[in-house]
Design a protein around this motif. Structure first.
Motif, mmCIF file in Angstrom:
data_model
loop_
_atom_site.group_PDB
_atom_site.id
_atom_site.type_symbol
_atom_site.label_atom_id
_atom_site.label_comp_id
_atom_site.label_asym_id
_atom_site.label_seq_id
_atom_site.Cartn_x
_atom_site.Cartn_y
_atom_site.Cartn_z
ATOM 1 N N ASP A 124 43.052 46.854 50.868
ATOM 2 C CA ASP A 124 43.150 46.141 52.141
ATOM 3 C C ASP A 124 42.092 45.036 52.193
ATOM 4 O O ASP A 124 40.975 45.242 52.642
ATOM 5 N N VAL A 125 42.458 43.874 51.684
ATOM 6 C CA VAL A 125 41.591 42.685 51.656
ATOM 7 C C VAL A 125 40.307 42.952 50.868
ATOM 8 O O VAL A 125 39.223 43.112 51.425
ATOM 9 N N ILE A 126 40.447 43.006 49.550
ATOM 10 C CA ILE A 126 39.305 43.181 48.655
ATOM 11 C C ILE A 126 38.783 41.817 48.235
ATOM 12 O O ILE A 126 39.489 41.037 47.600
ATOM 13 N N ASP A 127 37.536 41.510 48.611
ATOM 14 C CA ASP A 127 36.825 40.325 48.140
ATOM 15 C C ASP A 127 35.629 40.823 47.335
ATOM 16 O O ASP A 127 34.781 41.554 47.863
ATOM 17 N N LEU A 128 35.566 40.414 46.060
ATOM 18 C CA LEU A 128 34.583 41.039 45.181
ATOM 19 C C LEU A 128 34.251 40.107 44.022
ATOM 20 O O LEU A 128 35.138 39.460 43.459
ATOM 21 N N ARG A 188 38.977 49.459 51.034
ATOM 22 C CA ARG A 188 38.029 48.371 51.295
ATOM 23 C C ARG A 188 36.686 48.675 50.638
ATOM 24 O O ARG A 188 36.311 49.832 50.500
ATOM 25 N N ILE A 189 35.954 47.631 50.281
ATOM 26 C CA ILE A 189 34.612 47.806 49.752
ATOM 27 C C ILE A 189 33.675 48.069 50.927
ATOM 28 O O ILE A 189 33.389 47.180 51.728
ATOM 29 N N ALA A 190 33.193 49.312 51.041
ATOM 30 C CA ALA A 190 32.319 49.681 52.150
ATOM 31 C C ALA A 190 30.881 49.244 51.900
ATOM 32 O O ALA A 190 30.127 48.975 52.839
ATOM 33 N N GLN A 191 30.470 49.187 50.616
ATOM 34 C CA GLN A 191 29.110 48.753 50.286
ATOM 35 C C GLN A 191 29.053 48.364 48.821
ATOM 36 O O GLN A 191 29.710 48.971 47.971
ATOM 37 N N MET A 237 22.930 34.704 37.396
ATOM 38 C CA MET A 237 23.859 35.394 36.496
ATOM 39 C C MET A 237 25.293 34.979 36.820
ATOM 40 O O MET A 237 25.700 34.981 37.972
ATOM 41 N N ALA A 238 26.045 34.592 35.808
ATOM 42 C CA ALA A 238 27.419 34.134 36.009
ATOM 43 C C ALA A 238 28.320 35.309 36.370
ATOM 44 O O ALA A 238 28.056 36.461 36.022
ATOM 45 N N ASP A 239 29.407 35.002 37.074
ATOM 46 C CA ASP A 239 30.396 36.023 37.430
ATOM 47 C C ASP A 239 31.448 36.115 36.331
ATOM 48 O O ASP A 239 31.946 35.099 35.856
ATOM 49 N N VAL A 240 31.782 37.338 35.927
ATOM 50 C CA VAL A 240 32.860 37.510 34.964
ATOM 51 C C VAL A 240 34.184 37.732 35.675
ATOM 52 O O VAL A 240 35.239 37.363 35.167
ATOM 53 N N LEU A 241 34.134 38.315 36.897
ATOM 54 C CA LEU A 241 35.363 38.644 37.623
ATOM 55 C C LEU A 241 35.200 38.294 39.087
ATOM 56 O O LEU A 241 34.152 38.563 39.691
ATOM 57 N N ARG A 242 36.267 37.709 39.655
ATOM 58 C CA ARG A 242 36.270 37.418 41.092
ATOM 59 C C ARG A 242 37.622 37.815 41.668
ATOM 60 O O ARG A 242 38.670 37.376 41.181
ATOM 61 N N LEU A 243 37.585 38.636 42.712
ATOM 62 C CA LEU A 243 38.782 39.021 43.449
ATOM 63 C C LEU A 243 38.714 38.403 44.834
ATOM 64 O O LEU A 243 37.673 38.484 45.499
ATOM 65 N N SER A 244 39.796 37.792 45.265
ATOM 66 C CA SER A 244 39.825 37.116 46.564
ATOM 67 C C SER A 244 41.015 37.601 47.385
ATOM 68 O O SER A 244 42.169 37.366 47.002
ATOM 69 N N GLY A 245 40.748 38.278 48.482
ATOM 70 C CA GLY A 245 41.780 38.673 49.435
ATOM 71 C C GLY A 245 42.860 39.568 48.867
ATOM 72 O O GLY A 245 44.028 39.434 49.243
ATOM 73 N N ILE A 246 42.491 40.505 47.991
ATOM 74 C CA ILE A 246 43.490 41.352 47.327
ATOM 75 C C ILE A 246 44.028 42.408 48.291
ATOM 76 O O ILE A 246 43.274 43.185 48.882
ATOM 77 N N ARG A 247 45.350 42.429 48.427
ATOM 78 C CA ARG A 247 46.049 43.475 49.187
ATOM 79 C C ARG A 247 47.110 44.109 48.294
ATOM 80 O O ARG A 247 47.755 43.433 47.512
ATOM 81 N N LYS A 248 47.291 45.427 48.465
ATOM 82 C CA LYS A 248 48.341 46.136 47.740
ATOM 83 C C LYS A 248 48.783 47.319 48.579
ATOM 84 O O LYS A 248 47.971 48.155 48.964
ATOM 85 N N SER A 249 50.082 47.362 48.861
ATOM 86 C CA SER A 249 50.643 48.454 49.661
ATOM 87 C C SER A 249 51.795 49.103 48.920
ATOM 88 O O SER A 249 52.483 48.461 48.121
ATOM 89 N N TYR A 250 51.975 50.378 49.206
ATOM 90 C CA TYR A 250 53.134 51.134 48.730
ATOM 91 C C TYR A 250 53.829 51.688 49.967
ATOM 92 O O TYR A 250 53.418 52.701 50.516
ATOM 93 N N GLY A 251 54.848 50.963 50.440
ATOM 94 C CA GLY A 251 55.465 51.336 51.704
ATOM 95 C C GLY A 251 54.468 51.162 52.833
ATOM 96 O O GLY A 251 53.897 50.082 53.013
ATOM 97 N N ASP A 252 54.224 52.223 53.582
ATOM 98 C CA ASP A 252 53.278 52.155 54.701
ATOM 99 C C ASP A 252 51.839 52.436 54.278
ATOM 100 O O ASP A 252 50.928 52.376 55.110
ATOM 101 N N LEU A 253 51.628 52.761 53.013
ATOM 102 C CA LEU A 253 50.290 53.069 52.533
ATOM 103 C C LEU A 253 49.598 51.799 52.052
ATOM 104 O O LEU A 253 50.061 51.136 51.125
#
Length: 358
Positions: free
Chosen positions: A21-25, A216-219, A1-17
């Protein structure tokens, strides 16, 4: 089955939040994907990054194998259904659905006959026939949900993002809309990414269930695997169907405030901190004088109260350690037992039905 979406190393912070934190999906084409997580886990932030409403601090997003990091939200070919529906109150059902076709930047339709045909097809698909000329304030919450979905689907996106789309509906309507959303998705063959904080909704709807924990993706697995083999104590906790015991391993035993549990025969999972988990419906309640079989584990607890939920009764027992253990009894199996307040009972389960995280 082909992939429609790929996320590689996604990080996003708001100040210290650290919201992400590294989303690979990777998300496959033609699938219903549920994204489950508690409030603050980063679910909505992840959707907004995919849609292009937010820029990630790091990482890349690809749709159908094509990077879209520098593509504006309205040019990505991604549909977004908001929790509050975001309909135009001054427009009719049909005009709301037609709006995207008439006003999109690329390929806007001007042929009135073509617009009527496309809108009519979508109205039939989502079950709104006869309501075309109604104002959106004149229809029910479930019907407004269908209008919001139709307005998104009529533009033929490759991916549809749904941000807690059933959260504003009552319980009966939520259950009905679950089946309708799955049916609509299957007929169109488009991928849905459905964000929810409800474990039952995520498990019921998703061909794939993603569990997000603190950015993070836990499972990522099918619903049966998530339910029966959560990858970490945090995932088990989100499912709201496991009693979790804290402790450490001492030889072949798990030892904690609740007691010493032999672990021979218990499936061992590697994920998160050491913990011992037993699902609510795996526990039997017995008189404390009952002997344990060689393949059983048990503790004693004082009965606190029971809650009736229709198909099941959930009973709560306080252990000597102060922990409360929940036991679920399905009424299709046997009639509910009557427990005496503050009376002590044995809580017993099979070793091979418990999970050890170590």
């Amino acid at each position: 089955m082909a992939d429609v979406l790929r996320l590689s190393g996604i990080r996003k912070s708001y100040g210290d939040l650290h919201a992400l934190d590294v989303i690979d999906l990777t998300i496959p084409d033609n699938a219903y994907v549920s994204l489950l997580g508690p409030s603050g886990s980063g679910k909505t932030t992840l959707l907004r990054v995919i849609a292009g409403f937010e820029d990630p601090d790091q990482g890349s997003v690809a749709l159908g194998g094509r990077p879209i990091d520098n593509v504006q939200a309205h040019r990505r070919g991604i549909g977004f259904v908001f929790q509050n529906f975001a309909l135009f109150p001054h427009l009719s059902v049909a005009r709301n659905i037609a709006y995207g076709l008439e006003n999109r930047e690329v390929g806007a339709l001007t042929d009135r006959a073509a617009i009527r045909r496309r809108v009519g097809e979508m109205i039939e698909l989502v079950g709104l026939a006869g309501l075309e000329d109604r104002g959106v304030a004149q229809i029910s919450g479930g019907q407004r949900q269908r209008v919001a979905l139709a307005r998104t689907l009529v533009t033929e996106p490759r991916l549809v993002l749904l941000d807690e789309p059933l959260g504003a509906l009552d319980a009966n309507l939520r259950a009905r809309m679950r089946a309708e959303l799955r049916s609509i998705r299957e007929r169109l063959g488009v991928t849905f990414l459905h964000v929810t904080g409800s474990e039952s909704e995520a498990l019921a709807m998703g061909d794939i269930v993603l569990v997000l924990d603190r950015g993070r993706i836990a499972q990522s697995a099918d619903a049966d695997t998530i339910y029966n083999r959560p990858a970490a104590p945090s995932v088990a906790r989100f499912l709201n169907c496991y009693n979790l015991f804290e402790g450490t391993l001492s030889g072949a035993d798990f030892v904690g405030p609740a007691g010493r549990f032999p672990t021979a025969g218990s499936p061992r999972l590697t994920g998160g901190k050491t913990a011992y988990a037993v699902r609510y419906d795996r526990i039997q309640v017995r008189p404390i004088s009952s002997a344990l079989a060689t393949d059983e584990v048990g503790v004693e607890g004082a009965f606190i109260a029971s809650e009736y939920s229709g198909a099941a009764v959930n009973s709560f027992f306080a252990l000597d350690s102060g922990q409360v253990v929940e036991v679920e009894t399905h009424l299709s199996h046997r009639p509910p037992a009557a427990y005496a307040p503050q009376e002590r009972y044995g809580l017993v389960w099979k070793r091979d039905l418990a999970l050890l995280f170590a």
